[in-house]
Scaffold this motif. Structure first.
Motif, PDB file in Angstrom:
ATOM      1  N   GLU A  30       1.049  -1.137  -0.105  1.00 46.33           N
ATOM      2  CA  GLU A  30       0.037  -0.009   0.068  1.00 46.33           C
ATOM      3  C   GLU A  30       0.844   1.327  -0.034  1.00 46.33           C
ATOM      4  N   VAL A  31       0.619   2.091  -0.684  1.00 44.01           N
ATOM      5  CA  VAL A  31       1.326   3.555  -0.862  1.00 44.01           C
ATOM      6  C   VAL A  31       0.998   4.321   0.092  1.00 44.01           C
ATOM      7  N   PHE A  32       2.035   4.812   1.121  1.00 42.53           N
ATOM      8  CA  PHE A  32       1.841   5.788   2.228  1.00 42.53           C
ATOM      9  C   PHE A  32       1.777   7.172   1.589  1.00 42.53           C
ATOM     10  N   GLY A  33       2.811   7.366   0.870  1.00 44.55           N
ATOM     11  CA  GLY A  33       3.185   8.801   0.329  1.00 44.55           C
ATOM     12  C   GLY A  33       3.979   8.779  -0.727  1.00 44.55           C
ATOM     13  N   THR A  34       3.980  10.380  -1.189  1.00 45.22           N
ATOM     14  CA  THR A  34       4.815  10.642  -2.168  1.00 45.22           C
ATOM     15  C   THR A  34       5.660  11.669  -1.960  1.00 45.22           C
ATOM     16  N   CYS A  35       7.027  11.574  -2.212  1.00 41.69           N
ATOM     17  CA  CYS A  35       7.879  12.615  -1.894  1.00 41.69           C
ATOM     18  C   CYS A  35       8.652  12.927  -3.146  1.00 41.69           C
ATOM     19  N   SER A  36       9.226  14.324  -3.142  1.00 42.62           N
ATOM     20  CA  SER A  36      10.245  14.649  -4.271  1.00 42.62           C
ATOM     21  C   SER A  36      11.553  14.013  -3.847  1.00 42.62           C
ATOM     22  N   LEU A  37      12.088  13.433  -5.071  1.00 40.63           N
ATOM     23  CA  LEU A  37      13.649  12.935  -4.913  1.00 40.63           C
ATOM     24  C   LEU A  37      14.612  13.660  -4.325  1.00 40.63           C
ATOM     25  N   ASP A  38      14.539  15.246  -4.594  1.00 41.14           N
ATOM     26  CA  ASP A  38      15.512  16.264  -4.331  1.00 41.14           C
ATOM     27  C   ASP A  38      15.706  16.200  -2.784  1.00 41.14           C
ATOM     28  N   ARG A  39      15.111  15.233  -1.921  1.00 41.32           N
ATOM     29  CA  ARG A  39      15.217  15.266  -0.682  1.00 41.32           C
ATOM     30  C   ARG A  39      16.486  14.344  -0.175  1.00 41.32           C
ATOM     31  N   LEU A  40      16.871  13.514  -1.198  1.00 42.52           N
ATOM     32  CA  LEU A  40      17.885  12.368  -1.191  1.00 42.52           C
ATOM     33  C   LEU A  40      19.172  13.010  -1.569  1.00 42.52           C
ATOM     34  N   PRO A  41      20.216  12.584  -0.940  1.00 36.27           N
ATOM     35  CA  PRO A  41      21.574  13.060  -1.165  1.00 36.27           C
ATOM     36  C   PRO A  41      22.082  12.286  -2.518  1.00 36.27           C
ATOM     37  N   ASP A  42      21.578  11.033  -2.745  1.00 38.05           N
ATOM     38  CA  ASP A  42      22.031  10.175  -4.017  1.00 38.05           C
ATOM     39  C   ASP A  42      20.740   9.587  -4.882  1.00 38.05           C
ATOM     40  N   ALA A  53       6.103   2.722   0.380  1.00 32.68           N
ATOM     41  CA  ALA A  53       4.813   1.828   0.462  1.00 32.68           C
ATOM     42  C   ALA A  53       5.243   0.872   1.480  1.00 32.68           C
ATOM     43  N   PHE A  54       4.182   0.103   1.942  1.00 32.76           N
ATOM     44  CA  PHE A  54       4.340  -0.894   2.990  1.00 32.76           C
ATOM     45  C   PHE A  54       3.582  -2.103   2.727  1.00 32.76           C
ATOM     46  N   ASN A  55       3.881  -3.247   3.104  1.00 30.27           N
ATOM     47  CA  ASN A  55       2.848  -4.406   3.242  1.00 30.27           C
ATOM     48  C   ASN A  55       2.592  -4.811   4.603  1.00 30.27           C
ATOM     49  N   PRO A  56       1.316  -4.481   4.981  1.00 27.38           N
ATOM     50  CA  PRO A  56       1.223  -4.853   6.575  1.00 27.38           C
ATOM     51  C   PRO A  56       1.040  -6.004   7.143  1.00 27.38           C
ATOM     52  N   LEU A  57       1.155  -7.109   6.230  1.00 22.85           N
ATOM     53  CA  LEU A  57       1.004  -8.415   6.617  1.00 22.85           C
ATOM     54  C   LEU A  57       2.457  -9.179   6.730  1.00 22.85           C
ATOM     55  N   LEU A  58       3.515  -8.328   6.643  1.00 27.10           N
ATOM     56  CA  LEU A  58       4.908  -9.138   6.777  1.00 27.10           C
ATOM     57  C   LEU A  58       5.368  -8.585   7.839  1.00 27.10           C
ATOM     58  N   GLU A  59       4.753  -8.434   9.042  1.00 29.34           N
ATOM     59  CA  GLU A  59       5.393  -7.995  10.409  1.00 29.34           C
ATOM     60  C   GLU A  59       5.941  -9.107  11.118  1.00 29.34           C
ATOM     61  N   ALA A 112       7.300   8.926  11.721  1.00 34.37           N
ATOM     62  CA  ALA A 112       6.188   8.659  12.982  1.00 34.37           C
ATOM     63  C   ALA A 112       4.962   8.379  12.384  1.00 34.37           C
ATOM     64  N   GLU A 113       4.487   9.235  11.241  1.00 37.92           N
ATOM     65  CA  GLU A 113       3.233   9.032  10.596  1.00 37.92           C
ATOM     66  C   GLU A 113       3.149   7.515   9.871  1.00 37.92           C
ATOM     67  N   LEU A 114       4.307   7.027   9.192  1.00 39.94           N
ATOM     68  CA  LEU A 114       4.355   5.702   8.487  1.00 39.94           C
ATOM     69  C   LEU A 114       4.206   4.759   9.667  1.00 39.94           C
ATOM     70  N   ASP A 115       4.982   5.007  10.599  1.00 37.66           N
ATOM     71  CA  ASP A 115       4.529   3.812  11.885  1.00 37.66           C
ATOM     72  C   ASP A 115       3.140   3.813  12.240  1.00 37.66           C
ATOM     73  N   ALA A 116       2.661   4.856  12.464  1.00 33.07           N
ATOM     74  CA  ALA A 116       1.004   5.025  12.972  1.00 33.07           C
ATOM     75  C   ALA A 116       0.341   4.337  11.794  1.00 33.07           C
ATOM     76  N   ALA A 117       0.715   4.794  10.363  1.00 33.81           N
ATOM     77  CA  ALA A 117      -0.303   3.936   9.311  1.00 33.81           C
ATOM     78  C   ALA A 117      -0.014   2.625   9.188  1.00 33.81           C
ATOM     79  N   LEU A 118       1.128   2.071   9.367  1.00 32.09           N
ATOM     80  CA  LEU A 118       1.462   0.813   9.254  1.00 32.09           C
ATOM     81  C   LEU A 118       0.793  -0.052  10.350  1.00 32.09           C
ATOM     82  N   ALA A 119       0.826   0.652  11.730  1.00 27.71           N
ATOM     83  CA  ALA A 119       0.179   0.011  12.920  1.00 27.71           C
ATOM     84  C   ALA A 119      -1.411  -0.110  12.687  1.00 27.71           C
TER      85      ALA A 119
END
Length: 385
Positions: A30-42, A53-59, A112-119
Motif C-alpha cells: 500500500e502506498v503511504f505517500g509521495t515525496c520529491s527525490l530532491d530530498r535524497l543525497p543520492d 509503500a508498505f505491506n502490513p502483513l509482513l510484520e 512517525a506517521e508511517l509507523d502509525a499508518a502501518l500499525a
C-alpha cells in the motif's frame, strides 16, 4: 522496517504513478505517500518523485538484507519491471535500504506517521480468534489462518480492504456451488472482511526432488470428479479461473474425496459456457471483463502446464473420454508426454530465472549515473553478474 519498499519515478506523470501504485497493490503493498527525490543525497534520477509503500502483513518475518532476498519484495519488483516505463523506475533492493531511504525522504515526523499508518493497517487485518497456524502462501489479497472454532478448527481468510471484491467473488461462488457439489469447502460464516471455511485435512501427497514438486497424475477417480466439477461450474455460468489440480486441489482425509479451495477469481459468465471454451481450461482473452491474477500466464492456454501433468490426459480426453479409454491413454501416452514436458519445463525454468534476474537488475535502486554516493555493499558485483 519489515514490509517497506520505495519506488523512484523519473520524470513522473499521473498515469505512471497510477500504474506503479496498481502494481504494488497487486503484490500487497500500500502506498503511504509521495515525496520529491530532491530530498535524497543520492537519488536514482536527477528529478522525480518516490512512492513509499508498505505491506502490513509482513510484520512477523525476519528482514533479509541481501538484494531482493525477500520473496515478497522480489515479486513486487518483478511486477514493476514489467511496466512499459521501466527505464524511469527504480525500486529498493532490501527493506533495510528502503528504511534508510524512507528516513531521508520523510524525516522524523513523516516516519512517525508511517509507523502509525502501518500499525493501523495491521490492526485492521488483526484476527480476534485464536490463531493456530498461518497458512498464507501469498499475502497479496488476504491472509489465511487455521483458527480455533467450536471444539475443532476452521480456516479463516481475512481480506485486505482493497480486495473485498475478491471476497465477494469467492463467497458468491462457494455459496452457490456448495449447494450442488461436495467439492468446494463449506462456508461456515462471513462478515465484511473475512470468510470462515471448514478445515479440510489434506491427504494428497506431493513428492518433491531438490525442492521441485514431481508432476504426478491424480488417481483417475479424482480426475473424473474434477472434470465433473468443471462441467457443473460451466453449466451454472461460473468460470473458476484460478482452479487447477496443481495448486488448489485437496484429498479430504476424512472421506477420501477430491476437494478444491481458493476461488477469489471465480467469474460469473453471462450464461452456461462450453467447458472446452472456459477460461479455466483454455485461458482468458486479454479483453475479457474479468478480474485476473497478474503474471500467472492465464492469457495463454493453462492446460498443458497446470492441468495435464496432474490429470495425465489431453484436454478433450479429460472432458469427454470414458474411463477405460482414459486409463489406456494415461498408461501408454502420458509417460512419453511427461518426459517431454519435464525436459521443456527445466529449460523454461532456467530461462525464466535468467529473465527475472535481468528484470530485477533493470529496476534495482542505484544512484544516478555520475553520482559518487556510496552504494549498497555488493551492489556493483550483483549488477555485473
Amino acid at each position: 522496517m519489515r514490509g517497506l519498499c520505495v519506488v523512484a519515478l523519473g520524470d513522473p506523470d499521473a498515469a505512471l504513478a497510477g500504474e506503479v501504485t496498481a502494481a504494488l497493490a497487486a503484490r500487497g503493498f500500500e502506498v503511504f505517500g509521495t515525496c520529491s527525490l530532491d530530498r535524497l543525497p543520492d537519488p536514482p534520477f536527477p528529478t522525480g518523485q518516490a512512492l513509499v509503500a508498505f505491506n502490513p502483513l509482513l510484520e512477523s518475518e525476519t528482514t533479509p538484507a541481501a538484494a531482493f532476498a525477500s520473496p515478497e519484495l522480489a515479486r513486487a519488483a518483478h511486477l514493476v519491471s514489467t511496466l512499459p516505463a521501466t527505464p524511469r523506475l527504480r525500486i529498493t533492493r532490501s527493506e533495510a535500504e528502503a528504511e534508510r531511504i524512507a528516513r531521508s525522504l520523510l524525516g522524523p515526523e513523516g516516519m512517525a506517521e508511517l509507523d502509525a499508518a502501518l500499525a493501523a493497517a495491521r490492526a485492521g487485518m488483526a484476527t480476534d480468534r485464536t490463531v493456530l497456524a498461518d497458512l498464507s502462501r501469498f499475502k497479496y489479497r488476504a491472509k489465511v489462518e487455521r483458527v480455533a472454532h467450536g471444539g475443532g478448527t476452521a480456516i479463516l481468510k481475512t481480506f485486505r480492504p482493497a480486495a473485498r471484491d475478491a471476497l465477494a467473488r469467492e463467497a458468491h461462488f462457494v455459496e452457490h456451488m456448495a449447494r450442488l457439489s461436495a467439492v468446494p469447502p463449506r462456508l461456515l460464516a462471513r462478515d465484511d472482511r473475512s470468510l470462515l471455511f471448514e478445515d479440510i485435512p489434506d491427504a494428497l501427497r506431493r513428492p518433491r526432488i531438490l525442492g521441485l514438486r514431481l508432476p504426478l497424475p491424480l488417481p483417475l477417480a479424482h480426475v473424473r470428479t474434477l472434470a465433473e466439477f468443471v462441467r457443473l461450474c460451466c453449466a451454472e455460468g461460473f468460470d473458476a479461473i484460478d482452479l487447477t489440480p496443481r495448486d488448489n486441489v485437496l484429498i479430504d482425509a476424512r472421506t477420501g474425496r477430491l476437494r478444491a479451495i481458493d476461488f477469489e477469481f471465480a467469474a460469473r459468465r453471462e450464461g452456461p459456457v462450453p467447458p472446452e471454451r472456459s477460461y479455466v481450461l483454455s485461458g482468458v482473452p486479454r479483453d475479457a471483463p474479468v478480474a485476473l491474477p497478474l503474471l500467472n500466464a492465464m492469457d495463454e492456454d493453462p492446460y498443458p502446464s497446470k492441468w495435464r501433468p496432474y490429470t495425465g490426459l489431453p484436454k478433450a480426453s479429460f472432458l469427454g473420454d470414458p474411463p477405460w479409454l482414459q486409463r489406456l491413454k494415461r498408461a501408454t501416452l502420458h509417460p512419453f508426454w511427461l518426459i517431454g514436458f519435464a525436459a521443456g519445463a527445466a529449460l523454461r525454468r532456467r530461462r525464466h530465472g535468467r529473465d527475472r534476474a535481468a528484470s530485477l537488475a533493470r529496476v534495482a535502486w542505484r544512484p544516478a549515473a555520475g553520482s559518487d554516493a556510496p552504494r549498497e555493499a555488493g551492489a556493483e558485483r550483483r549488477e555485473q553478474s
